[in-house]
Design a protein around this motif. Structure first.
Motif, short mmCIF file in Angstrom:
data_model
loop_
_atom_site.label_atom_id
_atom_site.label_comp_id
_atom_site.label_asym_id
_atom_site.label_seq_id
_atom_site.Cartn_x
_atom_site.Cartn_y
_atom_site.Cartn_z
N UNK A 1 -2.42 14.68 -8.89
CA UNK A 1 -1.33 15.51 -9.36
C UNK A 1 -1.01 16.64 -8.39
N UNK A 2 -2.04 17.30 -7.88
CA UNK A 2 -1.80 18.39 -6.92
C UNK A 2 -1.06 17.88 -5.69
N UNK A 3 -1.39 16.65 -5.27
CA UNK A 3 -0.69 16.09 -4.11
C UNK A 3 0.78 15.82 -4.43
N UNK A 4 1.05 15.36 -5.64
CA UNK A 4 2.45 15.12 -6.03
C UNK A 4 3.19 16.45 -6.11
N UNK A 5 2.54 17.46 -6.66
CA UNK A 5 3.16 18.78 -6.76
C UNK A 5 3.46 19.33 -5.36
N UNK A 6 2.53 19.17 -4.44
CA UNK A 6 2.76 19.62 -3.06
C UNK A 6 3.97 18.90 -2.45
N UNK A 7 4.07 17.60 -2.73
CA UNK A 7 5.22 16.83 -2.25
C UNK A 7 6.53 17.40 -2.79
N UNK A 8 6.52 17.73 -4.08
CA UNK A 8 7.73 18.27 -4.70
C UNK A 8 8.06 19.66 -4.16
N UNK A 9 7.03 20.45 -3.86
CA UNK A 9 7.27 21.76 -3.24
C UNK A 9 7.97 21.58 -1.90
N UNK A 10 7.55 20.55 -1.15
CA UNK A 10 8.16 20.30 0.16
C UNK A 10 9.63 19.90 0.04
N UNK A 11 9.96 19.16 -1.03
CA UNK A 11 11.33 18.68 -1.21
C UNK A 11 12.23 19.74 -1.84
N UNK A 12 11.65 20.67 -2.58
CA UNK A 12 12.45 21.65 -3.32
C UNK A 12 13.02 22.72 -2.38
N UNK A 13 14.11 23.30 -2.81
CA UNK A 13 14.67 24.46 -2.11
C UNK A 13 13.97 25.70 -2.67
N UNK A 14 13.22 26.40 -1.81
CA UNK A 14 12.39 27.52 -2.25
C UNK A 14 12.89 28.82 -1.64
N UNK A 15 13.04 29.81 -2.49
CA UNK A 15 13.37 31.16 -2.02
C UNK A 15 12.20 32.07 -2.32
N UNK A 16 11.91 32.97 -1.40
CA UNK A 16 10.77 33.89 -1.56
C UNK A 16 11.24 35.24 -2.07
N UNK A 17 10.40 35.84 -2.91
CA UNK A 17 10.66 37.20 -3.39
C UNK A 17 9.34 37.95 -3.45
N UNK A 18 9.28 39.08 -2.75
CA UNK A 18 8.06 39.90 -2.74
C UNK A 18 7.97 40.70 -4.04
N UNK A 19 6.81 40.66 -4.66
CA UNK A 19 6.57 41.39 -5.91
C UNK A 19 5.19 42.02 -5.85
N UNK A 20 4.88 42.83 -6.84
CA UNK A 20 3.53 43.36 -6.96
C UNK A 20 2.67 42.36 -7.73
N UNK A 21 1.37 42.55 -7.65
CA UNK A 21 0.49 41.66 -8.41
C UNK A 21 0.79 41.74 -9.90
#
Length: 496
Positions: free
Chosen positions: A412-432
């Motif tokens: 499952x983790x490998x499939x999720x990693x694959x989907x992360x690679x295919x997805x359009x990801x935007x980063x946002x800095x936040x606090x913990x």
């Protein structure tokens, strides 16, 4: 073999198979021929016992083995001819009235795995919340660690104990004026304010000096582990043999060297790596939940009722176990019963997501390699003592389902990693704090996915056993949050 389809409805398939007496007889003859060389009988050389004599002596058991083999072979032939894959083990029933020498009629019931519709994986959009392991965070963690490493020095003569001090005492505990078992001891160290003793015990040591004696009056909690002391009022005669004051560790190179490191800078680097790993884990958890939300919204296909039932039963057993440890277990169980449909809907969603992730992995050639599987097995075997490890390894080799359950989380983790690679990801800095709040935030996407609320505590990175039914009904917001946490682990029955 004759095959008649008696039900074809949705995913359900029912068949009647007729295996001829001639087929069964041929199989019996083969079983006898295979067994004869292994039979030892007085008057015959090894392997030379006549087949007819073998059949006479062992005919009943051989016939049963032959029949069972014929039935299993017939079911496998059926599945192959129809080109279907059952969702779970088919139900096989031999029609009543069968006798050796007659045709065997067999009823076979199963559900097939559904066709998974295609979705556009490139259309996935995710936000990655990131937290920097800042100098301030690193310093705070190091200071916390240093506080945990504190030691105690002898207090000045006449020093009255304060919160945070360590008092060494001799004591005798009494209930109704009589000393009780386990209530007497000597040279016991008590850190005032640490909360390691029953309420009120530590607080009454404030102000005591070395050599002082006093009587502490306390009451044991109603849930105390020793039955005859539950809720009882008690007195402890204590004498302080020593009072010590805390010596806080100073965060410097010497402190780092006391931990076996070369310098404070090395300690900072190690702490930074540990914090970054922890923060990255939180970031991944948040992204994974949002990913599963999108998948749940994108897929809508029928799921095998048997798989849902198996998943629901697993959830329900864990909830019943948790309810049995509630203060009012009957009320907790009654509340669970009211929400049974909610939990069944959660089981259905989990199965659907598991099948979808498995399908994505298959279509994209995601694999768990043999070396990775060997490492998983080796890690799992470490939980057992050396004498049982080999037995555990043999068990995994003989039980494919057990091996599949071990493999499922990594797949499952490998499939999720694959989907992360295919997805359009935007980063946002936040606090913990903001990241943790986002993970815990109420999210109505689960309510939309199920069209009603759920009370579930399972995360595709957490185990459903953590779900704890309460006597008081949870709010719908809380239930949605717990439902979200339920879906970060593919159902073992689906992730294969």
């Amino acid at each position: 073999m004759q095959t008649v389809e008696t039900l074809n409805e949705g995913l359900k398939r029912n068949y009647t198979l007729t295996i001829t007496a001639d087929e069964i007889r041929k199989r019996i003859d083969k079983e006898v021929a295979d067994a004869a060389p292994r039979v030892n009988m007085p008057g015959f050389r090894p392997g030379k016992v006549p087949a007819k004599l073998v059949q006479k002596m062992y005919g009943a058991s051989i016939a049963q083995d032959a029949l069972n083999g014929a039935l299993q072979e017939g079911v496998q032939q059926l599945l192959s001819e129809k080109g279907v894959k059952p969702a779970m083990q088919p139900e096989i029933e031999l029609v009543e009235g069968y006798e050796l020498g007659k045709d065997a009629e067999l009823k076979v019931k199963f559900e097939i795995l559904p066709e998974i519709p295609e979705i556009s994986l490139d259309a996935l959009k995710l936000e990655r919340l990131t937290v920097e392991a800042s100098t301030a965070i690193i310093d705070e963690k190091i200071q916390e660690f240093a506080t945990q490493q504190k030691s105690f020095d002898d207090a000045p003569e006449g020093h009255a104990a304060e919160k945070g001090d360590l008092v060494v005492i001799d004591f005798v505990g009494k209930v109704d004026g009589e000393a009780f078992d386990g209530g007497t001891g000597s040279d016991m160290s008590v850190e005032i304010g640490a909360g390691q003793f029953i309420p009120g015990f530590e607080d009454q040591l404030v102000g005591i000096k070395q050599g002082d004696s006093r009587v502490l009056k306390v009451s044991f909690p109603e849930d105390y582990s020793v039955p005859y002391l539950k809720g009882k009022a008690a007195e402890f005669d204590v004498t302080a043999s020593d009072v010590r004051i805390p010596h806080e560790a100073k965060v410097d190179d010497e402190f780092a060297k006391s931990l076996g490191l070369e310098s404070l800078d090395q300690l900072r680097d190690l702490m930074k790596g540990q914090i970054e790993q922890e923060l990255n884990g939180l970031t991944r958890t948040h992204m994974k939940r949002k990913l599963l939300d999108q998948l749940a919204d994108s897929y809508n296909f029928e799921v095998p009722s048997q798989m849902v039932e198996a998943e629901f039963n697993q959830i329900w057993q864990q909830l019943e176990h948790a309810a049995s440890h509630e203060e009012d277990s009957e009320a907790a169980l009654a509340e669970m019963e009211k929400e049974r449909p909610d939990y069944r809907a959660i089981a259905e969603r989990r199965v659907r997501l598991g099948l979808a992730l498995s399908d994505i992995g298959t279509k994209n050639n995601v694999e768990v390699t043999s070396s990775e599987m060997n490492m998983l097995i080796s890690q799992a075997a470490q939980r057992y003592n050396p004498a049982d490890r080999q037995r555990f390894m043999e068990y995994l080799r003989q039980e494919p389902m057990a091996a599949a359950q071990l493999r499922a989380p990594l797949y499952e983790d490998k499939v999720v990693d694959l989907l992360f690679e295919k997805a359009e990801i935007t980063d946002r800095a936040v606090t913990r704090e903001e990241l943790e709040a986002a993970i815990e935030a109420d999210d109505d996407s689960i309510g939309k996915a199920h069209n009603h609320d759920h009370d579930h505590d399972h995360d595709h990175d957490h185990d459903h056993a953590k779900a704890k039914p309460k006597a008081k009904k949870a709010s719908s917001k809380k239930k949605e949050k717990e439902a979200k946490e339920s879906e970060e682990k593919t159902s073992d029955s689906a992730a294969k």
